[in-house]
Design an enzyme around this catalytic site. Structure first.
Site, PDB file in Angstrom:
ATOM      1  N   SER A 280       0.343  -4.078  -1.072  1.00 34.70           N
ATOM      2  CA  SER A 280      -1.093  -4.359  -1.211  1.00 34.70           C
ATOM      3  C   SER A 280      -1.277  -5.674  -1.970  1.00 34.70           C
ATOM      4  O   SER A 280      -0.404  -6.050  -2.773  1.00 34.70           O
ATOM      5  CB  SER A 280      -1.763  -3.233  -2.015  1.00 34.70           C
ATOM      6  OG  SER A 280      -3.058  -3.619  -2.423  1.00 34.70           O
TER       7      SER A 280
ATOM      8  N   TYR B 265      -1.526   2.334  -9.315  1.00 30.84           N
ATOM      9  CA  TYR B 265      -1.430   1.838  -7.936  1.00 30.84           C
ATOM     10  C   TYR B 265      -0.731   0.469  -7.898  1.00 30.84           C
ATOM     11  O   TYR B 265       0.146   0.229  -7.072  1.00 30.84           O
ATOM     12  CB  TYR B 265      -2.837   1.750  -7.359  1.00 30.84           C
ATOM     13  CG  TYR B 265      -2.925   1.407  -5.896  1.00 30.84           C
ATOM     14  CD1 TYR B 265      -2.661   2.361  -4.924  1.00 30.84           C
ATOM     15  CD2 TYR B 265      -3.291   0.131  -5.478  1.00 30.84           C
ATOM     16  CE1 TYR B 265      -2.760   2.046  -3.573  1.00 30.84           C
ATOM     17  CE2 TYR B 265      -3.389  -0.191  -4.133  1.00 30.84           C
ATOM     18  CZ  TYR B 265      -3.134   0.772  -3.186  1.00 30.84           C
ATOM     19  OH  TYR B 265      -3.229   0.456  -1.847  1.00 30.84           O
ATOM     20  N   ALA B 266      -1.129  -0.426  -8.817  1.00 27.05           N
ATOM     21  CA  ALA B 266      -0.522  -1.766  -8.860  1.00 27.05           C
ATOM     22  C   ALA B 266       0.981  -1.671  -9.128  1.00 27.05           C
ATOM     23  O   ALA B 266       1.772  -2.404  -8.519  1.00 27.05           O
ATOM     24  CB  ALA B 266      -1.196  -2.610  -9.937  1.00 27.05           C
ATOM     25  N   ALA B 267       1.355  -0.748 -10.016  1.00 21.73           N
ATOM     26  CA  ALA B 267       2.786  -0.585 -10.329  1.00 21.73           C
ATOM     27  C   ALA B 267       3.558  -0.172  -9.071  1.00 21.73           C
ATOM     28  O   ALA B 267       4.658  -0.668  -8.808  1.00 21.73           O
ATOM     29  CB  ALA B 267       2.971   0.463 -11.427  1.00 21.73           C
TER      30      ALA B 267
ATOM     31  N   ILE C 126      -9.153  -3.326   3.629  1.00 26.67           N
ATOM     32  CA  ILE C 126      -9.167  -2.915   5.035  1.00 26.67           C
ATOM     33  C   ILE C 126     -10.100  -1.712   5.163  1.00 26.67           C
ATOM     34  O   ILE C 126     -10.074  -0.816   4.311  1.00 26.67           O
ATOM     35  CB  ILE C 126      -7.737  -2.503   5.497  1.00 26.67           C
ATOM     36  CG1 ILE C 126      -6.693  -3.582   5.141  1.00 26.67           C
ATOM     37  CG2 ILE C 126      -7.722  -2.163   6.987  1.00 26.67           C
ATOM     38  CD1 ILE C 126      -6.803  -4.897   5.850  1.00 26.67           C
TER      39      ILE C 126
ATOM     40  N   ASN D  80       4.175   4.082   4.934  1.00 26.96           N
ATOM     41  CA  ASN D  80       2.757   3.722   4.841  1.00 26.96           C
ATOM     42  C   ASN D  80       1.911   4.711   4.041  1.00 26.96           C
ATOM     43  O   ASN D  80       0.837   4.354   3.550  1.00 26.96           O
ATOM     44  CB  ASN D  80       2.195   3.565   6.268  1.00 26.96           C
ATOM     45  CG  ASN D  80       0.710   3.431   6.286  1.00 26.96           C
ATOM     46  OD1 ASN D  80       0.170   2.377   5.950  1.00 26.96           O
ATOM     47  ND2 ASN D  80       0.022   4.509   6.644  1.00 26.96           N
TER      48      ASN D  80
ATOM     49  N   VAL E  73       5.804  13.079   1.722  1.00 23.21           N
ATOM     50  CA  VAL E  73       6.853  12.112   1.342  1.00 23.21           C
ATOM     51  C   VAL E  73       7.460  12.396  -0.034  1.00 23.21           C
ATOM     52  O   VAL E  73       8.431  11.747  -0.422  1.00 23.21           O
ATOM     53  CB  VAL E  73       6.341  10.645   1.395  1.00 23.21           C
ATOM     54  CG1 VAL E  73       5.966  10.249   2.818  1.00 23.21           C
ATOM     55  CG2 VAL E  73       5.200  10.412   0.426  1.00 23.21           C
TER      56      VAL E  73
ATOM     57  N   LYS F 156       2.651  -0.685  -5.884  1.00 29.51           N
ATOM     58  CA  LYS F 156       2.616  -1.684  -4.805  1.00 29.51           C
ATOM     59  C   LYS F 156       3.451  -2.923  -5.157  1.00 29.51           C
ATOM     60  O   LYS F 156       3.947  -3.602  -4.254  1.00 29.51           O
ATOM     61  CB  LYS F 156       1.159  -2.048  -4.476  1.00 29.51           C
ATOM     62  CG  LYS F 156       0.372  -0.865  -3.904  1.00 29.51           C
ATOM     63  CD  LYS F 156       1.024  -0.313  -2.638  1.00 29.51           C
ATOM     64  CE  LYS F 156       0.299   0.860  -2.030  1.00 29.51           C
ATOM     65  NZ  LYS F 156       0.959   1.398  -0.826  1.00 29.51           N
TER      66      LYS F 156
HETATM   67  P1  NAP Z   1      -5.774   6.556   4.441  1.00 30.94           P
HETATM   68  O1  NAP Z   1      -6.728   6.336   5.565  1.00 30.94           O
HETATM   69  O2  NAP Z   1      -6.155   7.426   3.311  1.00 30.94           O
HETATM   70  O3  NAP Z   1      -4.384   7.058   5.093  1.00 30.94           O
HETATM   71  C1  NAP Z   1      -3.295   7.473   4.310  1.00 30.94           C
HETATM   72  C2  NAP Z   1      -2.743   8.759   4.875  1.00 30.94           C
HETATM   73  O4  NAP Z   1      -1.577   9.136   4.082  1.00 30.94           O
HETATM   74  C3  NAP Z   1      -3.755   9.926   4.755  1.00 30.94           C
HETATM   75  O5  NAP Z   1      -3.770  10.699   5.937  1.00 30.94           O
HETATM   76  C4  NAP Z   1      -3.182  10.674   3.565  1.00 30.94           C
HETATM   77  O6  NAP Z   1      -3.594  12.025   3.501  1.00 30.94           O
HETATM   78  C5  NAP Z   1      -1.705  10.529   3.804  1.00 30.94           C
HETATM   79  N1  NAP Z   1      -0.927  10.944   2.637  1.00 30.94           N
HETATM   80  C6  NAP Z   1      -1.344  11.021   1.341  1.00 30.94           C
HETATM   81  N2  NAP Z   1      -0.382  11.538   0.567  1.00 30.94           N
HETATM   82  C7  NAP Z   1       0.677  11.797   1.380  1.00 30.94           C
HETATM   83  C8  NAP Z   1       1.940  12.369   1.164  1.00 30.94           C
HETATM   84  N3  NAP Z   1       2.330  12.780  -0.042  1.00 30.94           N
HETATM   85  N4  NAP Z   1       2.795  12.499   2.219  1.00 30.94           N
HETATM   86  C9  NAP Z   1       2.396  12.124   3.450  1.00 30.94           C
HETATM   87  N5  NAP Z   1       1.186  11.603   3.726  1.00 30.94           N
HETATM   88  C10 NAP Z   1       0.334  11.440   2.693  1.00 30.94           C
HETATM   89  O7  NAP Z   1      -5.392   5.155   3.769  1.00 30.94           O
HETATM   90  P2  NAP Z   1      -5.107   3.691   4.372  1.00 30.94           P
HETATM   91  O8  NAP Z   1      -6.152   2.812   3.826  1.00 30.94           O
HETATM   92  O9  NAP Z   1      -4.838   3.720   5.824  1.00 30.94           O
HETATM   93  O10 NAP Z   1      -3.767   3.363   3.570  1.00 30.94           O
HETATM   94  C11 NAP Z   1      -2.485   3.298   4.161  1.00 30.94           C
HETATM   95  C12 NAP Z   1      -1.585   2.495   3.262  1.00 30.94           C
HETATM   96  O11 NAP Z   1      -2.116   1.182   3.123  1.00 30.94           O
HETATM   97  C13 NAP Z   1      -1.484   3.054   1.836  1.00 30.94           C
HETATM   98  O12 NAP Z   1      -0.151   2.907   1.371  1.00 30.94           O
HETATM   99  C14 NAP Z   1      -2.420   2.158   1.050  1.00 30.94           C
HETATM  100  O13 NAP Z   1      -2.067   2.107  -0.304  1.00 30.94           O
HETATM  101  C15 NAP Z   1      -2.201   0.853   1.754  1.00 30.94           C
HETATM  102  N6  NAP Z   1      -3.262  -0.134   1.586  1.00 30.94           N
HETATM  103  C16 NAP Z   1      -4.529   0.117   2.007  1.00 30.94           C
HETATM  104  C17 NAP Z   1      -5.506  -0.855   1.843  1.00 30.94           C
HETATM  105  C18 NAP Z   1      -6.922  -0.664   2.299  1.00 30.94           C
HETATM  106  O14 NAP Z   1      -7.758  -1.518   1.972  1.00 30.94           O
HETATM  107  N7  NAP Z   1      -7.254   0.383   3.013  1.00 30.94           N
HETATM  108  C19 NAP Z   1      -5.169  -2.086   1.247  1.00 30.94           C
HETATM  109  C20 NAP Z   1      -3.872  -2.298   0.840  1.00 30.94           C
HETATM  110  C21 NAP Z   1      -2.916  -1.325   1.015  1.00 30.94           C
HETATM  111  P3  NAP Z   1      -4.837  12.391   2.501  1.00 30.94           P
HETATM  112  O15 NAP Z   1      -6.056  11.883   3.196  1.00 30.94           O
HETATM  113  O16 NAP Z   1      -4.766  13.870   2.379  1.00 30.94           O
HETATM  114  O17 NAP Z   1      -4.582  11.675   1.191  1.00 30.94           O
END
Ligand code: NAP
Length: 242
Positions: free
Chosen positions: A137, A150-152, A183, A85, A59, A154
């Site tokens: 988030s 991260y907070a900035a 999550i 996402n 991205v 989100k």
């Molecule tokens: P995840 O399992 O790590 O999935 C995120 C995916 O995005 C990973 O496959 C990651 O690859 C990929 N990614 C990273 N950098 C990227 C880039 N530059 N271009 C394209 N893809 C990229 O995390 P998740 O928990 O599902 O998180 C998904 C979203 O939800 C994120 O925006 C996160 O901030 C948000 N979120 C998560 C939580 C939670 O509790 N899990 C809570 C609030 C918000 P890599 O593994 O190589 O990094």
């Protein structure tokens, strides 16, 4: 089927919330374009689901995004839904946070959303319809120790969502954000046990959420059931932010 024949792009689709959303959208009849930087995980996902098409796309790579959006438009003739996402964390207390960690998280979580939305919205403008949803988030709404960067990002995506809802409402494009609490995904697997226990204790529903909880919120907001909803942030957090 709530998304029959809709063309949906989902970033970060190879893992966690993005993967679950891709699977749910495909089950609801969408043609899912799942993008990520994890090629092997994308290939595995494609193999299991005939309606999910994987593309390696970073991205942060604006030229690649431009060619990708052109290719999708030519192949499918439209883009109905974009789910921004993809995201990362790189935590440190403010006094120890490196400029590199700041830049990296801003570049992926914040500028990545700008990059993808700017490219896809041009297709949505030409068709006069579309839905753009972004993963914010709870941290963007109430902060967190050690997550300045991260907070900035989100909080930033919430500001962009509000702005775009105003900018493109009359063009038939809706923008909303989902703000998950904690999550169970690879992102939260690395949290120390005491932090996990503290967050569960603070959450009125007394548990972590599952990726499907967030996927269902995306499904609602992407579907016509939400056709009069724009510029909103939907908390999927077990009541953590009240
Ligand atoms: P995840 O399992 O790590 O999935 C995120 C995916 O995005 C990973 O496959 C990651 O690859 C990929 N990614 C990273 N950098 C990227 C880039 N530059 N271009 C394209 N893809 C990229 O995390 P998740 O928990 O599902 O998180 C998904 C979203 O939800 C994120 O925006 C996160 O901030 C948000 N979120 C998560 C939580 C939670 O509790 N899990 C809570 C609030 C918000 P890599 O593994 O190589 O990094």
């Amino acid at each position: 089927m709530r998304l029959q024949n809709k063309v949906a792009i989902i970033t970060g689709a190879a893992s966690g919330i993005g993967k679950e959303t891709a699977i749910l959208f495909a089950q609801e009849g969408a043609i899912v374009i799942g993008t990520d930087i994890q090629q092997d995980l994308l290939t595995a996902l494609e193999k299991e689901h005939s309606n999910i098409h994987g593309y390696v796309l970073n991205v942060t790579d604006r030229p690649a995004i431009s060619s990708f959006v052109e290719e999708i438009k030519n192949k499918y003739g439209k883009i109905d839904i974009l789910i921004n996402n993809a995201g990362i964390t790189s935590d440190a207390l403010l006094i120890r946070m490196s400029e590199e960690a700041w830049d990296k998280v801003i570049n992926i979580n914040l500028k990545g959303v700008f990059n993808m939305t700017q490219a896809v919205v041009q297709v949505m403008l030409s068709q006069g319809s579309g839905v753009v949803l972004t993963t914010s988030s709870v941290v963007g709404r109430y902060g967190n120790i050690g997550q300045t960067n991260y907070a900035a990002t989100k909080a930033g995506v919430i500001g962009m969502t509000y702005s775009w809802a105003k900018e493109f409402g009359k063009k038939g494009i809706r923008f909303n954000a989902v703000a998950p609490g904690f999550i169970k995904t690879p992102m939260t697997e690395k949290l120390p046990q005491n932090v996990i226990e503290m967050m569960v204790e603070k959450t009125p529903l007394k548990k972590f959420g599952e990726p499907i909880d967030v996927a269902r919120a995306f499904l609602f907001l992407a579907s016509d059931d939400a056709s009069f909803i724009t510029g909103q942030v939907l908390g999927v957090d077990g009541g953590l932010v009240i």
